[in-house]
Write a protein that holds these residues in place. Structure first.
Motif: not given
Length: 75
Positions: A59-63
């Motif tokens: 997800d964007p948080e992991e990116v």
């Protein structure tokens, strides 16, 4: 473990520019040999067959986390 300095994905050759382990995840940072703007991050997982694979981030948080780790390491 993926230890190649070059990986072919969908007919395009990418170089591994960095790898960073955080907790139980190994992030692999890749760049297109012919287009330096073509850069992305994958994570390496080991499947039940014992082989390692590169998969997209969750997800964007992991990116954001992966890019922060890269920036901190390569300042």
């Amino acid at each position: 473990m993926i230890d190649n300095s070059k990986i072919e994905i969908d007919g395009t050759t990418y170089i591994v520019i960095d790898t960073i382990r955080s907790e139980q995840v190994k992030y692999v940072y890749l760049s297109n040999l012919e287009d330096e703007k073509d850069f992305f991050v994958r994570k390496e997982i080991q499947k039940e067959d014992g082989k390692n694979y590169l998969i997209g981030l969750s997800d964007p948080e992991e990116v954001k986390k992966a890019m922060q780790l890269f920036q901190e390491k390569n300042q």
